[in-house]
Design a protein around this motif. Structure first.
Motif, PDB file in Angstrom:
ATOM      1  N   ASP A 134      26.453  15.013 -20.584  1.00 30.60           N
ATOM      2  CA  ASP A 134      27.651  15.684 -18.918  1.00 30.60           C
ATOM      3  C   ASP A 134      27.960  16.645 -19.621  1.00 30.60           C
ATOM      4  O   ASP A 134      27.772  17.558 -19.062  1.00 30.60           O
ATOM      5  CB  ASP A 134      27.897  14.556 -18.620  1.00 30.60           C
ATOM      6  N   GLY A 170      22.130   4.821 -15.797  1.00 30.94           N
ATOM      7  CA  GLY A 170      22.656   5.881 -16.693  1.00 30.94           C
ATOM      8  C   GLY A 170      22.386   6.197 -17.712  1.00 30.94           C
ATOM      9  O   GLY A 170      22.524   7.612 -18.172  1.00 30.94           O
ATOM     10  N   ARG A 183      21.228  18.361 -14.072  1.00 37.44           N
ATOM     11  CA  ARG A 183      22.067  16.532 -13.867  1.00 37.44           C
ATOM     12  C   ARG A 183      20.839  16.586 -12.188  1.00 37.44           C
ATOM     13  O   ARG A 183      19.879  15.178 -12.537  1.00 37.44           O
ATOM     14  CB  ARG A 183      22.770  16.745 -13.089  1.00 37.44           C
ATOM     15  N   THR A 187      18.334  13.529 -12.535  1.00 35.27           N
ATOM     16  CA  THR A 187      18.531  12.110 -11.891  1.00 35.27           C
ATOM     17  C   THR A 187      16.999  11.298 -11.169  1.00 35.27           C
ATOM     18  O   THR A 187      16.410  10.766 -10.765  1.00 35.27           O
ATOM     19  CB  THR A 187      19.670  12.788 -11.174  1.00 35.27           C
ATOM     20  N   VAL A 242      24.616  15.902  -6.676  1.00 32.89           N
ATOM     21  CA  VAL A 242      24.706  15.917  -8.485  1.00 32.89           C
ATOM     22  C   VAL A 242      24.572  17.358  -9.093  1.00 32.89           C
ATOM     23  O   VAL A 242      24.472  17.889  -9.802  1.00 32.89           O
ATOM     24  CB  VAL A 242      23.592  14.760  -9.842  1.00 32.89           C
ATOM     25  N   SER A 246      29.798  16.632 -11.120  1.00 34.96           N
ATOM     26  CA  SER A 246      29.940  16.333 -12.519  1.00 34.96           C
ATOM     27  C   SER A 246      29.764  15.096 -12.687  1.00 34.96           C
ATOM     28  O   SER A 246      30.228  14.623 -11.455  1.00 34.96           O
ATOM     29  CB  SER A 246      30.337  16.833 -13.573  1.00 34.96           C
ATOM     30  N   TYR A 247      29.294  14.062 -13.219  1.00 36.02           N
ATOM     31  CA  TYR A 247      29.650  12.709 -13.264  1.00 36.02           C
ATOM     32  C   TYR A 247      31.061  12.157 -13.729  1.00 36.02           C
ATOM     33  O   TYR A 247      30.485  10.557 -13.969  1.00 36.02           O
ATOM     34  CB  TYR A 247      28.305  12.395 -15.021  1.00 36.02           C
ATOM     35  N   PHE A 250      32.210   8.221 -12.332  1.00 37.32           N
ATOM     36  CA  PHE A 250      31.429   7.528 -12.421  1.00 37.32           C
ATOM     37  C   PHE A 250      31.960   6.923 -14.588  1.00 37.32           C
ATOM     38  O   PHE A 250      31.595   6.068 -14.392  1.00 37.32           O
ATOM     39  CB  PHE A 250      30.064   8.033 -12.523  1.00 37.32           C
TER      40      PHE A 250
END
Length: 272
Positions: A134, A170, A183, A187, A242, A246-247, A250
């Motif tokens: 990311d 993921g 992103r 996704t 997203v 950002s991720y 997570f």
């Protein structure tokens, strides 16, 4: 299976199936923590199919267009360059790695890999890898830049999810970010790519239902409805999230959860 167990597992399945935090890890950890047994093939199969139905309904227009254009392109060469026709091939190609490896290592996946020490480590390691992807990914490529090569690479990324704790979404999203996809594009494609794999897995588990005695169908159906409803909401939320975020949350969550599980294992609260 109690009603409480069914409701909790339904909520967990719906919440974690599409987020990059691993549904299999959460269900395994909770089952170990509370001393719950294997929910059974019927429960696993039906709830999996339930959450994937949420994807099918959410992306119904896209899926319908892709299937229609793909079939038409088989007899109409001028359509073969269309992104929808190409997407049909990319999903097919991208599904091959997880199908082949899933069949080849089925016994190991169901036995050796379901170890909480391994799960905790994969939560942490693949959380870090997601964070790196990311951070360094160019995030410039959109879905229409997919090719057979990138579709296959996506497929090998998804296949990593055969290891409990990795996360199907993921692993696929991480792969896409490393290849420079945005992103949102990574996704969205992760959701589409998962459809054949998850449905196949669900129907495969369904073949084992006859081996079970006294299947708790009422609890299973309630859990599936809960998983479907929550899963649909999660899909809609994640795609919006997203687009501008950002991720990192997570990533942090995966690392913290992995560390907590290691501590619980080391202190004897959990057994591997």
């Amino acid at each position: 299976m109690s009603w409480f167990e069914a409701i909790v597992l339904g909520i967990i399945q719906g919440l974690t199936e599409f987020l990059p935090i691993s549904s299999s890890a959460h269900i395994l950890i909770l089952s170990k923590l509370f001393g719950w047994g294997d929910p059974g093939a019927a429960f696993t199969a039906v709830t999996q199919i339930g959450t994937e139905t949420a994807v099918i309904i959410y992306f119904a227009k896209d899926i319908g267009r892709i299937i229609s254009t793909w079939f038409k392109s088989l007899v109409r060469p001028e359509l073969r360059g269309n992104i929808d026709a190409r997407m049909g091939w990319y999903v097919i190609i991208g599904t091959i790695p997880i199908a082949v490896l899933g069949l080849a290592f089925a016994d190991q996946i169901e036995t050796i890999a379901r170890n909480l020490w391994l799960v905790s480590m994969t939560l942490i390691v693949f959380g870090v890898i997601l964070g790196v992807a990311d951070r360094v990914g160019a995030k410039t490529r959109e879905v229409d830049t997919l090719s057979m090569k990138s579709g296959l690479v996506f497929g090998f990324g998804q296949a990593l999810a055969l290891i409990p704790g990795v996360s199907r979404s993921g692993a696929t999203i991480t792969t896409g970010l490393f290849m420079g996809f945005t992103r949102e594009a990574a996704t969205r494609y992760a959701f589409l790519l998962a459809i054949p794999a998850v449905l196949a897995s669900g129907f495969y588990e369904a073949t084992k239902i006859g081996e079970e005695a006294n299947v708790p169908w009422a609890q299973t159906i309630v859990a599936t409805v809960i998983a479907f409803a929550i899963g649909y909401a999660v899909i809609a939320w994640l795609l919006r999230y997203v687009a501008t975020n950002s991720y990192l949350p997570f990533v942090i969550y995966r690392i913290v959860l992995g560390v907590v599980v290691i501590v619980l294992l080391a202190t004897g609260v959990l057994t591997a």
